[in-house]
Design an enzyme around this catalytic site. Sequence first.
Site, short mmCIF file in Angstrom:
data_model
loop_
_atom_site.label_atom_id
_atom_site.label_comp_id
_atom_site.label_asym_id
_atom_site.label_seq_id
_atom_site.Cartn_x
_atom_site.Cartn_y
_atom_site.Cartn_z
N PRO A 3 4.48 6.97 -2.87
CA PRO A 3 5.82 6.68 -2.34
C PRO A 3 6.42 5.43 -2.98
CG PRO A 3 4.09 6.12 -0.75
CD PRO A 3 3.43 6.88 -1.86
N GLN A 21 6.88 9.87 4.03
CA GLN A 21 6.15 8.72 4.56
C GLN A 21 7.02 8.07 5.63
OE1 GLN A 21 5.88 4.94 2.43
NE2 GLN A 21 3.65 5.00 2.63
N TYR A 70 4.39 -4.01 7.12
CA TYR A 70 5.46 -3.42 7.93
C TYR A 70 4.95 -3.30 9.37
CZ TYR A 70 7.65 -2.75 3.44
OH TYR A 70 8.20 -2.98 2.21
N ARG A 73 -1.54 5.35 5.44
CA ARG A 73 -1.69 4.31 4.40
C ARG A 73 -2.02 2.99 5.08
NH1 ARG A 73 1.49 2.87 -1.21
NH2 ARG A 73 0.16 4.54 -1.94
N ARG A 118 3.99 3.45 -10.45
CA ARG A 118 4.83 2.97 -11.55
C ARG A 118 4.82 3.87 -12.78
NH1 ARG A 118 2.45 -2.83 -11.35
NH2 ARG A 118 0.71 -1.50 -10.81
C1 LIG Z 1 9.52 0.47 -6.78
C2 LIG Z 1 8.37 0.63 -5.85
C3 LIG Z 1 8.60 1.00 -4.53
C4 LIG Z 1 7.54 1.18 -3.65
N1 LIG Z 1 7.78 1.65 -2.38
C5 LIG Z 1 6.74 1.99 -1.57
C6 LIG Z 1 6.95 2.67 -0.35
O1 LIG Z 1 8.06 3.02 0.00
N2 LIG Z 1 5.88 2.91 0.42
C7 LIG Z 1 4.61 2.57 0.05
O2 LIG Z 1 3.67 2.81 0.78
N3 LIG Z 1 4.39 1.98 -1.13
C8 LIG Z 1 5.42 1.70 -1.96
N4 LIG Z 1 5.17 1.16 -3.20
C9 LIG Z 1 3.78 0.95 -3.62
C10 LIG Z 1 3.30 2.14 -4.45
O3 LIG Z 1 3.28 3.33 -3.70
C11 LIG Z 1 1.91 1.88 -5.02
O4 LIG Z 1 1.01 1.74 -3.95
C12 LIG Z 1 1.86 0.64 -5.90
O5 LIG Z 1 2.98 0.59 -6.78
C13 LIG Z 1 0.59 0.61 -6.77
O6 LIG Z 1 0.50 1.76 -7.58
P1 LIG Z 1 0.83 1.73 -9.17
O7 LIG Z 1 -0.08 0.71 -9.77
O8 LIG Z 1 0.51 3.13 -9.64
O9 LIG Z 1 2.26 1.38 -9.33
C14 LIG Z 1 6.24 0.95 -4.09
C15 LIG Z 1 6.01 0.55 -5.40
C16 LIG Z 1 7.05 0.41 -6.29
C17 LIG Z 1 6.75 0.04 -7.72
#
Ligand SMILES: Cc1cc2nc3c(=O)[nH]c(=O)nc-3n(C[C@H](O)[C@H](O)[C@H](O)COP(=O)(O)O)c2cc1C
Length: 777
Positions: free
Chosen positions: A426, A503, A586, A634, A728
């Site tokens: 997400p 989510q 949160y 989560r 990402r």
């Molecule tokens: C732009 C952005 C928005 C995110 N929004 C959420 C979110 O709405 N809910 C959530 O649980 N995590 C959110 N995350 C965290 C990601 O789901 C993920 O756990 C985190 O980026 C690590 O993964 P990665 O290394 O593959 O980016 C967000 C991350 C990014 C980069």
Amino acid sequence: MKIVCIGGGPAGLYFALLMKQLGREHGVAHDISVVERNKPYDTFGWGVVFSDATMDNMREWDRDTADAIEASFAHWDDIELQFKGRVIRSGGHGFVGIGRKKLLNILQARCEALGVKLVFETEVDSDADYPDADLLIASDGINSRIRAKYAAVFKPDIVVRPNRFIWLGTNKVYEPFTFLFEKTEHGWFQAHIYQFDKTTSTFIVECPESVWLAHGLDRADPDQSVAFCERLFATNLQGARLLTNARHLRGSAWINFQRVKCEQWSHFNGTSHVVLMGDAVHTAHFAIGSGTKLALEDAIELTRQFKQHGDTAEHIPEVLAQYQTLRAVDVIRLQNAAWNAMEWFEVCGERYCDQLEPEQFMYSMLTRSQRISHENLRLRDKGWLDGFERWFDTQSGVAAAKPVPPMFTPYSVRGATLKNRVVVSPMAQYCCVDGVPGDYHLVHLGARALGGAGMVVAEMTCPSADARITPGCPGLWNQAQCEGWRRIVDFVHRETDAKIAIQLGHAGAKGSTSAPWQGAGADQPLATGNWPLIAPSPLPYLANGAVPREMTRADMRRVLDDFVRSTHYAAQAGFDWLELHCAHGYLLSAFISPLTNRRGDDYGGTLDNRLRYPLEVFSAVRQAWPQEKPISVRISAHDWVEGGITPDDAVRIACAFKAAGADMIDCSSGQVSAEQKPTYGRMYQTPFADRIRNEAGIATIAVGAISEADHVNSIISAGRADLCAVARPHLANPAWTLTEAAKIGFADIEWPRQTLSGKSQMETLFLRERAALAGKS
Ligand SMILES: Cc1cc2nc3c(=O)[nH]c(=O)nc-3n(C[C@H](O)[C@H](O)[C@H](O)COP(=O)(O)O)c2cc1C
Ligand SMILES: Cc1cc2nc3c(=O)[nH]c(=O)nc-3n(C[C@H](O)[C@H](O)[C@H](O)COP(=O)(O)OP(=O)(O)OC[C@H]3O[C@@H](n4cnc5c(N)ncnc54)[C@H](O)[C@@H]3O)c2cc1C
């Protein structure tokens, strides 16, 4: 120069001979001596191991020593596991084993041949015994007296680890590097066994402290310990005896590993420069057998620095500074890998031995240091990995002609089957109007659903207007929002075979803020139009943030009802899966963490109390959500702040949600406190998923810096998680999964029919890239 090496182990001897040789090259006769408390042939230990790469390095620096070692070492490629009555072997691992005595004798002989003075049976009390030395090498081993004397300067950081081990030998010859695991009434023991000459093998036995105590081994002398180990491994030993050369020890010969590292490696004592080398300055656990390698490579680097800067006394300060700067990088890399491998052996009894099938256990053991990946295993032994993949495929219900990489096997839970193990994590996009997802979300989520992932999780969606992080966050509290989501879900179901999840989350104290690209940036209060915040306790997230109101029971009932209403809308919109957001500080996460929950009622205090409200919300949501559809939760498995949630707590949190009916735990971390100090790195949160999966016994999603197919395959294969969420990388490339499949040459994956013409071209380009890389190596 006058150089004295205090301690004649591999570090002191090898440095002495290399420096003597360097002096000769320059026509200088350095006065070098090695002072050792033991007799020349009187040494502890059996065989040591190092890799082929260390041998290559040594050959470059002193061919004679390398040749002598090569004439006496045992070389082997295979690793064999004997576990639960099964024998599994894989090849291509490339080790060199040599008796410690033999190695020291080779180094001693070479020292003598070059003119190094060897002084045996002399105990060095202090560096002050050698006031005329220009350079004193403190190569006096793990319990270095010199390091202790200057502890205030060297600042050693010594961690004593919980497992006990005993270093034994045997005349039974083991052809491969062998690992045995045996369960007793008190727990698991493991043996690490490797041959080091034609007739002898090292046989290290290890177990947790509690198991060692339960067997009374703290009271056993070396002979009794040997007898115990012979009984324990009798089936394998088949009458062969275990041997100890620690009979001189009083009491137990079982020791705890000590991880040593130092902030400063050298010191000027007023007359001489003193520098630490080998185990005196750093240790590496025998689980990756690299202590001798580090000691030898220290000696090489210090010599290299003298060669570069000049081997005269005035260059010593700059040489020592460079030596530390350069060696520290390699050492920390190796110590990190050794730490992972060591931890694996510390927890394997409880975490893996009882849980994993032998095939998966072997995979987990081979990848324990996290330096060896899936594709690396393929390079080492393709036949073994193909066999493993076939085994994994069978477990996942796949029957294909060619093995399917674990990343691309399906996963089923309740009534949902994901076509593969990749989830689009997400990610908040902050661009809804009145909480309604529109064209942007249709394209954003639609593109990612077309991109090959098994499931796309829509960003945190809020059960009420005041539950949003920013005014641009999506909601699910009215029919218009439900219709907005239904359009997206319908598209995903009509045009792709991906699943789509929602989510649900409430921002709590982290609400009413700007989008990252607006105003003062992420997590900062809105410039205007702020709304009142609620949270378990009246604590702002940022020091300059708005202070939330402590929730009353009425607030809690209202928010719970809002979650239930959103759940009904989510079911109406047709989502396949629901994730409850209990992470990142949160609202629900803030109830769980002691950093954000200071309540004095039944909802604060102990972890059970802090979990009470999130579990009430979960249960209400579970009841409202169709039974055949899964729910994941989560969590932040680590607050990364002293006094906050720890991975130990995370296991308990996971157990509580499991008992309440959760299907999966999505293992994130942090963002609960602005004071956090996370340790980032490749797959840095995966250890939480691993631990929760194998200790709490619930399926997990790993997330965080998972950025290649190789990562996903390694995580899923080792049973460290069931799914991998990738965030990402999916922002940069919606078709990340399809791209990664092409990159590793897995063509048996469906592309959307409209884009099919791009498939073979991409596959060909990656094939050429792989061929070019293989040609170079
Ligand atoms: C732009 C952005 C928005 C995110 N929004 C959420 C979110 O709405 N809910 C959530 O649980 N995590 C959110 N995350 C965290 C990601 O789901 C993920 O756990 C985190 O980026 C690590 O993964 P990665 O290394 O593959 O980016 C967000 C991350 C990014 C980069
Ligand atoms: C169970 C076990 C298994 C291991 N397996 C491996 C392996 O497979 N591969 C591997 O590479 N490494 C292994 N090691 C680690 C390896 O033994 C060390 O990392 C390596 O020997 C370090 O070399 P060193 O020269 O720094 O220290 P040491 O080898 O410890 O040498 C220090 C020397 O200094 C002498 N000394 C100490 N104090 C004084 C004093 N005051 N006066 C005079 N002399 C003194 C000691 O007698 C000793 O000879 C293992 C270690 C253990 C405990």
